[in-house]
Scaffold this active site. Structure first.
Site, PDB file in Angstrom:
ATOM      1  CG  ASP A  49      -0.348  -0.026   2.521  1.00  0.00           C
ATOM      2  OD1 ASP A  49       0.890  -0.182   2.597  1.00  0.00           O
ATOM      3  OD2 ASP A  49      -1.080   0.107   3.523  1.00  0.00           O
ATOM      4  CB  SER A  50       4.571   1.701  -0.169  1.00  0.00           C
ATOM      5  OG  SER A  50       4.742   0.572  -1.008  1.00  0.00           O
ATOM      6  CG  ASP A  88       0.366  -4.083   2.048  1.00  0.00           C
ATOM      7  OD1 ASP A  88       0.527  -4.975   2.905  1.00  0.00           O
ATOM      8  OD2 ASP A  88       1.130  -3.101   1.941  1.00  0.00           O
ATOM      9  CE  LYS A 118       3.259  -5.632   3.855  1.00  0.00           C
ATOM     10  NZ  LYS A 118       2.706  -4.535   4.681  1.00  0.00           N
ATOM     11  CD  GLU A 120       0.912  -1.365   8.080  1.00  0.00           C
ATOM     12  OE1 GLU A 120       0.679  -0.613   9.055  1.00  0.00           O
ATOM     13  OE2 GLU A 120       1.275  -0.945   6.971  1.00  0.00           O
ATOM     14  CD  GLU A 187       8.157  -0.113   7.373  1.00  0.00           C
ATOM     15  OE1 GLU A 187       7.162  -0.802   7.074  1.00  0.00           O
ATOM     16  OE2 GLU A 187       8.371   1.028   6.906  1.00  0.00           O
TER      17      GLU A 187
HETATM   18  O1  KIV Z   1       3.529  -1.042   1.668  1.00  0.00           O
HETATM   19  C1  KIV Z   1       4.660  -1.521   1.525  1.00  0.00           C
HETATM   20  O2  KIV Z   1       5.286  -1.376   0.468  1.00  0.00           O
HETATM   21  C2  KIV Z   1       5.228  -2.270   2.641  1.00  0.00           C
HETATM   22  C3  KIV Z   1       6.657  -2.679   2.539  1.00  0.00           C
HETATM   23  C4  KIV Z   1       7.545  -1.535   2.410  1.00  0.00           C
HETATM   24  C5  KIV Z   1       7.039  -3.615   3.601  1.00  0.00           C
HETATM   25  O3  KIV Z   1       4.565  -2.541   3.573  1.00  0.00           O
END
Ligand code: KIV
Length: 274
Positions: A49-50, A88, A118, A120, A187
């Site tokens: 989600d970056s 994510d 993924k 968090e 992280e």
């Molecule tokens: O959102 C993302 O790209 C991440 C990674 C940097 C681990 O969570």
């Protein structure tokens, strides 16, 4: 009888099995052309989600929607055939309940074809991680610095120096390990703690700003290529510096268009002779 020889895509279980064998290689990917370039080199691609900050110019990842994640997850799947693809779950699509998490994760898996999601969160998400993994959804955990919590934690900084912070990250990692995560991103965490956790839990740790002691590494692809230049965290290494090259190419294009030297005869269609 035909023998099926096509190489299959790596599965989350293959990633788990790499612990103790060799370091696990991962990068984020958001688009088809970049996925094609990364696919032969990485074990898993993370549609992180970056992308909210890197591609959409958002201030944080909080504004990212599940529709954005699905569109980019589909693009990465179209550009890959070897690497495991993990997408994510964005903020708000899973924290409320394990049932909501299941619905969001199932939608992402069905609509993208990816192999895992993924999310968090540590101990507070362990019950959800167990619920998902028991129901066919492999989960990559994420502890330490958690960007989706920016509004309650107040900033991006490395963690684990105080006993209180270290205890929390340790408990979070153990809880996700016991809940069945196939790997865990750590992280922004100090090296001795990342090393201790990696040596304690059975699932692989994937570091980003968490030292070479982790079982693998992940970075944001735009950081690696030097395209995202708004800021550069200490843990980022730019393996290329493409921003000035892109800028120079575009400036040359603009000059040539203005001078009418582009397009040239070789780029121009003419009627057939005769
Ligand atoms: O959102 C993302 O790209 C991440 C990674 C940097 C681990 O969570």
């Amino acid at each position: 009888m035909s023998v099926h020889t096509a190489k299959r895509r790596l599965a989350p279980t293959d990633i788990t099995a790499l612990k103790g064998e060799r370091p696990i290689v991962s990068l984020t990917a958001y688009t088809t052309p970049i996925a094609k370039l990364l696919d032969p080199h990485v074990d898993f691609m993370l549609v992180g989600d970056s992308l909210g900050m890197v591609l959409y110019g958002l201030d944080s990842t909080v504004g990212v929607t599940i529709e954005m994640m699905i569109a980019h997850g589909q693009a990465v799947m179209r550009g890959s055939s070897h690497a495991c693809v993990v997408v994510d779950l964005p903020f708000g699509s899973y924290q409320e309940s394990r049932e909501l998490a299941f619905r969001s994760a199932a939608r992402v898996l069905k609509e993208t074809g990816c192999s895992a999601i993924k999310l968090e969160g540590g101990a507070e998400m362990a019950e959800t991680v167990h619920f998902l993994t028991q129901r066919g959804i492999p989960v990559l955990g994420h502890v330490g610095l958690m960007p989706q919590l920016i509004n309650t934690t107040g900033g991006y900084r490395s963690l684990g120096r105080s006993d209180k912070e270290a205890d929390k990250i340790r408990r979070d990692a153990v809880a996700l390990d016991e809940a069945g995560a196939f790997a865990i991103v750590i992280e922004g965490t100090v090296e001795p703690l990342a090393k201790e956790i990696t040596g304690t839990i059975k699932t692989p740790t994937i570091g980003i700003g968490a030292s070479p002691a982790c079982d693998g590494q992940v970075l944001v692809i735009d950081d690696v290529l030097g395209i995202f230049t708004d800021f550069k965290p200490r843990f980022v290494k730019r393996f290329a510096n493409l921003a000035p090259e892109i800028s120079e190419a575009v400036a040359t294009y603009a000059e040539e268009v203005k001078a009418r030297s582009f397009p040239g005869p070789e780029h121009t269609f003419q009627p057939h002779k005769g």
